[in-house]
Design a protein around this motif. Sequence first.
Motif, PDB file in Angstrom:
ATOM      1  N   GLN A   1     -54.897 -17.457 -14.275  1.00  0.00           N
ATOM      2  CA  GLN A   1     -54.643 -16.022 -14.343  1.00  0.00           C
ATOM      3  C   GLN A   1     -55.654 -15.390 -15.306  1.00  0.00           C
ATOM      4  OE1 GLN A   1     -50.034 -15.127 -13.838  1.00  0.00           O
ATOM      5  NE2 GLN A   1     -50.360 -16.452 -15.617  1.00  0.00           N
TER       6      GLN A   1
ATOM      7  N   MET B   1     -47.201  -6.097 -21.555  1.00  0.00           N
ATOM      8  CA  MET B   1     -46.674  -7.249 -20.843  1.00  0.00           C
ATOM      9  C   MET B   1     -45.685  -6.844 -19.758  1.00  0.00           C
ATOM     10  SD  MET B   1     -47.243 -10.368 -20.452  1.00  0.00           S
ATOM     11  CE  MET B   1     -48.391 -10.422 -21.832  1.00  0.00           C
ATOM     12  N   SER B   2     -44.889  -5.833 -20.019  1.00  0.00           N
ATOM     13  CA  SER B   2     -43.952  -5.371 -18.987  1.00  0.00           C
ATOM     14  C   SER B   2     -44.707  -4.901 -17.758  1.00  0.00           C
ATOM     15  CB  SER B   2     -43.077  -4.235 -19.533  1.00  0.00           C
ATOM     16  OG  SER B   2     -42.237  -4.697 -20.566  1.00  0.00           O
TER      17      SER B   2
ATOM     18  N   VAL C   1     -46.175  -8.009 -15.908  1.00  0.00           N
ATOM     19  CA  VAL C   1     -45.156  -8.787 -15.196  1.00  0.00           C
ATOM     20  C   VAL C   1     -44.700  -8.039 -13.949  1.00  0.00           C
ATOM     21  CG1 VAL C   1     -42.801  -9.676 -15.347  1.00  0.00           C
ATOM     22  CG2 VAL C   1     -44.397 -10.063 -17.231  1.00  0.00           C
ATOM     23  N   GLU C   2     -44.545  -6.727 -14.063  1.00  0.00           N
ATOM     24  CA  GLU C   2     -44.177  -5.923 -12.891  1.00  0.00           C
ATOM     25  C   GLU C   2     -45.225  -6.049 -11.793  1.00  0.00           C
ATOM     26  OE1 GLU C   2     -43.823  -1.989 -14.376  1.00  0.00           O
ATOM     27  OE2 GLU C   2     -41.959  -2.367 -15.483  1.00  0.00           O
TER      28      GLU C   2
ATOM     29  N   LEU D   1     -47.890 -10.815 -12.840  1.00  0.00           N
ATOM     30  CA  LEU D   1     -48.341 -11.847 -13.775  1.00  0.00           C
ATOM     31  C   LEU D   1     -47.191 -12.798 -14.095  1.00  0.00           C
ATOM     32  CD1 LEU D   1     -50.803 -12.558 -15.821  1.00  0.00           C
ATOM     33  CD2 LEU D   1     -49.237 -11.650 -17.529  1.00  0.00           C
ATOM     34  N   ASP D   2     -47.473 -14.093 -14.109  1.00  0.00           N
ATOM     35  CA  ASP D   2     -46.491 -15.097 -14.506  1.00  0.00           C
ATOM     36  C   ASP D   2     -46.610 -15.287 -16.013  1.00  0.00           C
ATOM     37  OD1 ASP D   2     -44.864 -17.261 -14.984  1.00  0.00           O
ATOM     38  OD2 ASP D   2     -45.837 -18.602 -13.543  1.00  0.00           O
ATOM     39  N   ALA D   3     -45.676 -14.721 -16.763  1.00  0.00           N
ATOM     40  CA  ALA D   3     -45.734 -14.764 -18.219  1.00  0.00           C
ATOM     41  C   ALA D   3     -45.364 -16.125 -18.782  1.00  0.00           C
ATOM     42  CB  ALA D   3     -44.824 -13.694 -18.816  1.00  0.00           C
ATOM     43  N   THR D   4     -45.032 -17.077 -17.911  1.00  0.00           N
ATOM     44  CA  THR D   4     -44.715 -18.431 -18.386  1.00  0.00           C
ATOM     45  C   THR D   4     -45.888 -19.381 -18.188  1.00  0.00           C
ATOM     46  OG1 THR D   4     -43.828 -19.209 -16.250  1.00  0.00           O
ATOM     47  CG2 THR D   4     -42.313 -18.032 -17.715  1.00  0.00           C
TER      48      THR D   4
ATOM     49  N   VAL E   1     -47.718 -15.222 -24.265  1.00  0.00           N
ATOM     50  CA  VAL E   1     -47.995 -16.051 -23.093  1.00  0.00           C
ATOM     51  C   VAL E   1     -48.350 -17.459 -23.564  1.00  0.00           C
ATOM     52  CG1 VAL E   1     -49.492 -16.351 -21.085  1.00  0.00           C
ATOM     53  CG2 VAL E   1     -48.843 -14.045 -21.827  1.00  0.00           C
TER      54      VAL E   1
END
Length: 280
Positions: A82, A144-145, A148-149, A152-155, A184
């Motif tokens: 990513q 980040m919100s 993710v929306e 993006l895979d925040a994990t 992240v």
Amino acid sequence: MREGEPSRTAFGAAAYRAVHQDLDGGAIFRDPLAWRILGADREATLADAEATGRARLRVFIAARHRFAEDSLATAVERGTRQVVVLGAGLDTFAYRNPYDGTRVFEVDFPATGAWKRERLAEAGIGVPGTVTYVGVDFETDDLMSRLVEAGLDATAPAFFLWLGVVPYLSEEAVAATLRAIASVPGGEVVFDYTTPTHRLEARAQSDRTDLVARVAEVGEPLSAGLEPETLHVLLAELGFDEVEDLDRPQIRQRFLGRPGGTETGGAHLLRARAGGILTP
């Protein structure tokens, strides 16, 4: 930024990247799309660059892209898939991305992002299906919100290119963005920043005064700069345990192959990785 208008400084940085391809032969950073996405008269742009000088700024902009994309290549080798381009402006990485299986998120002020998409269409540059555009105001939005929306895979690890943005932000906005990146796992970022004027030598003070005046005229004023020691403390507090910070002499040595000299202060290139392993 002026409401409803694209970033003037983003266009200026893109012009320096394009001019570097001709006046310096792309010696530091090669970008085959630089002139196409710029959409400006080539001869007039080159003539203006030669008349106004500012070769140091042009070389620095080339060096920051080289440093960022070299660092990204290493991250991809480690498995990062990513890539987030913060304050994307007319950056072309997403459209010449050589890494199969990577997804690119381009983040910018909404007006600048819309302007860029117009430029891509006018230049006939195709937009890969792996590119996602995300509108964000770094001073007010939760980065980040928004990411993710957008998917993006925040994990999972992500690499953030954050070039030509920090010098225009408040310290609070810089800290908030770094905090988001550090959230992240294995989050990694490359950005440039400038030190306060009092740390500059005479020539650099003159250059900065000129730059401050020029960008203020287009409504995009520079911030006061960051103290490296304070910034490093913040990075450590946020969990960045791998930090590489290049000052002017180190940039000169690495990318120009010249003696570093003794000049202090000015522009820095910094790479930081959260949760990484310190290297000797």
